[in-house]
Write an enzyme that holds these catalytic residues in place. Structure first.
Site, short mmCIF file in Angstrom:
data_model
loop_
_atom_site.label_atom_id
_atom_site.label_comp_id
_atom_site.label_asym_id
_atom_site.label_seq_id
_atom_site.Cartn_x
_atom_site.Cartn_y
_atom_site.Cartn_z
CG ASP A 1 -2.23 0.91 1.06
OD1 ASP A 1 -2.10 1.70 0.40
OD2 ASP A 1 -3.21 0.30 1.49
CG ASP B 1 -4.11 6.05 1.14
OD1 ASP B 1 -5.02 5.22 1.36
OD2 ASP B 1 -3.86 6.93 1.58
CD GLU C 1 -8.58 4.98 -1.01
OE1 GLU C 1 -9.38 4.91 -0.30
OE2 GLU C 1 -7.36 5.65 -0.85
CG HIS D 1 -8.61 -0.16 4.92
ND1 HIS D 1 -8.23 -0.61 3.56
CD2 HIS D 1 -8.28 0.92 5.16
CE1 HIS D 1 -7.63 0.46 3.14
NE2 HIS D 1 -7.80 1.66 4.07
CG ASP D 2 -10.74 3.49 4.07
OD1 ASP D 2 -10.34 3.42 5.21
OD2 ASP D 2 -10.06 3.63 3.18
#
Length: 589
Positions: free
Chosen positions: A131, A233, A290, A363-364
């Protein structure tokens, strides 16, 4: 009514779920398109490192814990694992505040542990995806520490600094994504610095070529370690507008959304093409960005041969309750038609250019069963329904840990139980917007990121087999009924459904490279689509409602003698053109 020839009931034993599912239907002799890359032909599994598996009893997941579970992942046909950040970090935002990109957070282990994980994963045909947090760093990163000291020096222009407004206040009225001002005062410099997220996450200045050079060097470092790809990210925020003018006020504090003011600013693609050309080209790795704020009609610029990434997580189907809004206390109503349109648009945008990363959880996001179905639905059937869509759409499926078990949201009564800083800020925003504490907690229960961050539920022992110590975040109370050990022994479990479908996908290349076409677009109950490739044709029909849903093969344009290959109920219905509540079926024709 068309006569349907039904196969015998599919029996999946506890010991042989993968083999049984793989043998159903076609022979599997058709070879997959040789032009496809390895990452187009596999499943990716996101691991939230804090919560996956603790190996040393400190209550936090770690790298050795992941290594110990690689065989479990292999059973899901996982070919790559995406790790949330494992770099050195003060953990204000659980690793998304990076202090040193080339060091491993001691909480997770050592660089030797990381190298061992990459080695053991490779033995099983699994790549490790890192990431990359490129929009910002931690305020404890040496780059920022030096930058904050003065306006001169090597790092002085590595972040985004601005003088106060003429009245001595903040440079503008921008609100950070986690709430509050997007600006924080630095006494040493006599300036404010910008942060899209928390104050401890200052934004990098991508206009500075030295910043880009340093970031590119980090990616090369991890490629050298054997990384198989990168998840990028918060990437749409890296470029900032020329003007830092005030934005339109959209809250009670007189602030404007930094998302609206900075997302996808012109010029961003120039930076990302540079990254692709200088770092990625020539290496057998993939990139997935993302991209909150990038719509399906913009994907051509972002993915494919002429784009900047191989895949892009766009948010249209996962943010249906917000339509881009940042605050949980203003959710929108949405229907199945909205979900289908979002998925349809993304499928269409990548049909001939680029590739689609299929996902429902990360995870968000809250757990998908709660988000897409709500509390009324049968949890196991809902989990199988979503799993069916996930593993039969065109693209690379991205599973999130626990999704294959049907893990659900938590409903803790006390705000202090939640760890996520965004949860706390959203709670405060709700209070400022005039909601009561009880109403604010209801928003937390529905949308908190901690819903997806509770420890992985491995078995029915204390703390769900996640740790021998005290878990950093409480385990979901339903772990004794929802866990991997229990579901492995249950032929009709969500886990065995995922395992069977993953094997089925491998045996039927049409699910990887076949054409996608949606049917019944106006249905409020059924999501139906076909995957076709020459003589191989599959129909997927999924009932998103708690009532029987009738469909017509003739109306769907399905001729010949359709055969029901798989049903999430475990046996073929007596009336094969009626879906039972939350049922998913795969039909050959």
């Amino acid at each position: 009514m068309m006569r349907i020839r039904i196969r015998k009931r599919l029996v999946i034993t506890a010991m042989m779920p993968i083999i049984a599912a793989a043998l159903v239907g076609f022979s599997g002799e058709k070879k997959m398109d040789d032009n496809l890359k390895w990452w187009q032909k596999t499943n990716v599994y996101e691991i939230y490192v804090n919560s996956f598996q603790d190996s040393d009893g400190d209550g936090y997941g770690d790298l050795n814990g992941i290594t110990s579970r690689l065989d479990y992942l292999k059973e899901l046909k996982v070919g790559a694992i995406w790790l949330t950040p494992v770099y050195e970090s003060p953990m204000v935002d659980n690793g998304y505040d990076v202090a040193d990109y080339k060091k491993i957070n001691p909480r997770y282990g050592t660089m030797q542990d990381m190298e061992h994980l990459i080695f053991e994963a490779k033995k099983r045909g699994i790549r490790v995806v890192m990431d990359l947090v490129y929009n910002h760093t931690s305020d404890q990163n040496k780059w920022f520490i030096e930058s904050a000291k003065s306006r001169t020096g090597k790092y002085s222009d590595w972040y985004i600094w601005r003088d106060p407004a003429p009245d001595g206040g903040e440079p503008n009225n921008w609100r950070g994504i986690f709430g509050g001002s997007a600006w924080t005062w630095c006494e040493a410099r006599g300036q404010y610095y910008l942060h899209t997220f928390a104050a401890q996450q200052p934004d990098l200045n991508w206009e500075n070529p030295e910043v880009r050079k340093a970031l590119y060097d980090i990616a090369r470092f991890w490629i050298g370690k054997g990384a198989g790809g990168f998840r990028m990210d918060a990437i749409p925020y890296i470029e900032k507008p020329v003007s830092f003018a005030d934005g339109p006020v959209d809250d009670t504090e007189g602030r404007a959304s930094i998302h609206d003011m900075t997302v996808n600013t012109p010029g961003i693609l120039d930076f990302l093409h540079e990254f692709k050309n200088q770092v990625i080209k020539g290496h057998d790795v993939f990139t997935v960005g993302e991209a909150n704020g990038i719509s399906a009609d913009q994907l051509d610029d972002w993915v494919g041969e002429n784009g900047v990434f191989d895949m892009l997580f766009e948010f249209s189907h996962s943010t249906l309750a917000f339509k881009g809004a940042e605050t949980w206390c203003k959710p929108d109503e949405w229907t199945l038609k909205d979900l289908k349109k979002a998925l349809r648009d993304s499928q269409a945008a990548t049909a001939d250019n680029g590739w689609y990363p299929i996902y429902f959880e990360n995870h968000d996001r809250p757990r998908s069963i709660d988000f897409y179905f709500g509390a009324h639905a049968d949890r196991a059937l809902a989990g199988k329904a979503l799993g069916t869509v996930l593993l039969t759409l065109r693209g690379t499926p991205f599973l999130y840990q626990g999704e294959e078990l049907g893990m659900t949201n938590v409903h803790w009564d006390q705000l202090d139980t939640y760890d996520d800083l965004n949860t706390r800020s959203q709670y405060e925003i709700a209070l400022k917007e005039g909601f009561s504490p009880d109403e604010a907690m209801r928003f937390v229960h529905r949308f908190s990121r901690d819903n997806a961050r509770t420890p992985m539920q491995w078995d029915g022992s204390e703390h769900a087999g996640f740790t021998n110590g005290v878990p950093w975040l409480p385990v979901n109370e339903n772990y004794t009924a929802v866990n991997a050990e229990l579901q492995s022994a249950q032929p009709d479990s969500v886990l065995n459904w995922y395992r069977g479908l993953a094997a089925f996908r491998c045996e039927h290349p049409v699910l990887t490279d076949g054409r996608f076409e949606e049917r019944m677009t106006e249905s409020d109950q059924i999501y139906a689509f076909t995957r076709t490739d020459g003589s191989e044709k599959l129909l997927i029909v999924v009932n998103f409602s708690g009532e029987d849903a009738v469909f017509s093969y003739d109306a769907l344009g399905i001729g010949g003698a359709p055969q029901v290959l798989l049903s999430s109920y475990g046996f073929v219905p007596a009336v094969p053109d009626t879906l039972r509540p939350y049922e998913a079926m795969v039909v050959s024709y």
